[in-house]
Design an enzyme around this catalytic site. Sequence first.
Site, PDB file in Angstrom:
ATOM      1  N   THR A 118       3.084 -89.444   1.413  1.00  0.00           N
ATOM      2  CA  THR A 118       2.853 -90.781   1.862  1.00  0.00           C
ATOM      3  C   THR A 118       1.880 -90.611   2.934  1.00  0.00           C
ATOM      4  OG1 THR A 118       4.217 -91.881   3.933  1.00  0.00           O
ATOM      5  CG2 THR A 118       4.829 -89.560   3.459  1.00  0.00           C
ATOM      6  N   ASP A 119       1.263 -91.897   3.456  1.00  0.00           N
ATOM      7  CA  ASP A 119       0.273 -91.662   4.497  1.00  0.00           C
ATOM      8  C   ASP A 119       0.939 -91.237   5.740  1.00  0.00           C
ATOM      9  OD1 ASP A 119       1.745 -93.958   5.003  1.00  0.00           O
ATOM     10  OD2 ASP A 119      -0.196 -95.360   5.104  1.00  0.00           O
ATOM     11  N   GLU A 120       2.328 -91.516   5.931  1.00  0.00           N
ATOM     12  CA  GLU A 120       2.993 -91.216   7.090  1.00  0.00           C
ATOM     13  C   GLU A 120       2.701 -89.782   7.775  1.00  0.00           C
ATOM     14  OE1 GLU A 120       6.753 -92.936   7.823  1.00  0.00           O
ATOM     15  OE2 GLU A 120       6.390 -94.332   6.022  1.00  0.00           O
ATOM     16  N   TYR A 155      11.319 -87.604   8.393  1.00  0.00           N
ATOM     17  CA  TYR A 155      10.898 -88.013   7.183  1.00  0.00           C
ATOM     18  C   TYR A 155       9.546 -87.567   6.680  1.00  0.00           C
ATOM     19  CZ  TYR A 155       8.879 -90.555   3.482  1.00  0.00           C
ATOM     20  OH  TYR A 155       8.164 -91.176   2.235  1.00  0.00           O
ATOM     21  N   LYS A 206       7.950 -84.459   4.554  1.00  0.00           N
ATOM     22  CA  LYS A 206       6.819 -84.477   3.572  1.00  0.00           C
ATOM     23  C   LYS A 206       5.770 -84.040   3.840  1.00  0.00           C
ATOM     24  CE  LYS A 206       7.025 -87.188   0.547  1.00  0.00           C
ATOM     25  NZ  LYS A 206       7.433 -87.132  -0.957  1.00  0.00           N
TER      26      LYS A 206
END
Length: 357
Positions: free
Chosen positions: A136-138, A161, A165
Site C-alpha cells: 500500500t501507499d500508506e 496497519y 505492511k
Amino acid sequence: MEKKILVTGGSGFIGSNFIRHTLQIRPGFQIRNLDALTYAGNPLNLENLPVDHQARYGFIQGDICDARFLKNLFEQETFDGVIHFAAESHVDRSIHGPEAFIRTNVNGTFQLLEACLAMWKQNGSPSDFRFLHISTDEVYGSLGKEGYFTEKTPYDPSSPYSASKASSDHLVKAYHRTFGLPVVVTNCSNNYGPYQFPEKLIPLIILNIIEQKDLPVYGDGKNIRDWLYVIDHCEALVTVFLKGVIGETYNIGGGTELENIRIVHLLCELLDEKLGRSGKNSSKSLIRFVTDRPGHDRRYAIDASKIERELGWKARFVFSEAIARTIDWYMDHMDWVNSVRSGDYRKWIENNYGKRK
Ligand code: NAD
Ligand code: TYD
C-alpha cells in the site's frame, strides 16, 4: 503462456477481483487461492465463475502463518509464481487490535517467504519464478499539500496497519537481496469497486445512504486519498507479475485525488438521483462529522510514472464512470451485502462508531 499461480487472500476484495479478471484475460493461467476466510474473506466473492474458468481455479483453506501447512502444500504442488494479497487490511481495526496485523502481515508474510524460498530452491531456483507482494501507499506516511509518493520516498508509516505492511515490504526485499528469491513489490493507492467489505469508506457510505443511516466523516473531512478502480489495480498487477524487473518496486495509482467530504457529497448526489430524494430529504442531511481517527494521514498521492514509462500500464477507468458502476453493483447485490454483514460486523460498527459520536 501457461502458468500455475498461488494467490493468497484471494477471497477478499482485491484478490477476488484479481482472480475473476485474470482467469478471463489470461486463458493460460491456472490459479489456486489460499485463504483463511477471516471476516474479510468470503467464498461468495468467487461463486458463479464461468465453467471454463472454474476448471482453472481451485480453493485451499489455510493460514499463511501456519508453517507446517505451507510446507505440506508446497510439497504437494509446485507453482510458477505467488501473488500475495493476504493481510489484515483495515486501519481502524489496526487501532482497536494491532496484534492480528502483526501476526498476519508480518509473521504470515515471513512464513510464506520461508516456504516459497524452500520450494524455489527445491525446484532448482528457476529465474522465471516470481513472488509478487501487494502493498500500500500508506507505508510512505502522510503528504502535505504538495508532492507525490515515488518509489524512493522514505517509509514513514503512521498506523499499526501501515507499519505492519512496511515491515512485510522490507522482509520481501530482504529475501531477494539475501537469498536471491525473485520478488517484485507494488505499493498502490486506495481501491474501490465491487466486493469491497462495507467497513471501508466508499461501500460503508453507499450502504448507509441506501439505508438512511448516519454518514460518519472523520475529523474535518478534508483528508485526501488517491482513488483507483480495482480492475485498474488488477491489470497493473498482471503487468508487474509478467514484466516487472526482479527486486524492483512499482507504485500504482489513479491520479484521482479527492477529499473524503467531496466523495461523501458525490455519493449522496448520485444515490439521491437514483432513490428520488431531494430538498430536505437529501442524503446530505445524514452527514455527521465524528471524532477523528488517531494518527490520521492527511494526504496520499501516487506518482505512477515508473510503471507507466517502464511497463506501459496506465489507469484506464474514469472515476465518475467507475464510481457509478460501483454504486450500481452494491444496489444489485444486496444479498451479498446482507450475507457479509454478520453479527461480528454489527459488533464492529457499534465498537468503532459508538465511541466516535
Ligand atoms: P481484504 O481485507 O478485503 O482481504 C484480505 C483477504 O486475506 C481475506 O480474504 C482474508 O480472509 C485473507 N486473510 C487474512 N488473513 C489471512 C491469513 N492469516 N491467511 C490467509 N488468508 C488470510 O483486503 P483487500 O482490500 O483485498 O487488500 C488486499 C491486499 O492489498 C492487502 O495486502 C492490502 O494491504 C493491499 N492493498 C489494499 C488496498 C485497498 O484499497 N484495499 C490498497 C493498496 C494495497
Ligand atoms: P478507508 O476506506 O478506511 O481507507 P484508508 O484508511 O486505508 O485510506 O478510509 C478512507 C478515508 O476515509 C480515510 O481518510 C478515513 C476516512 N473515513 C471516514 O471519514 N469515515 C469512515 O467511516 C471511514 C471508514 C473512513
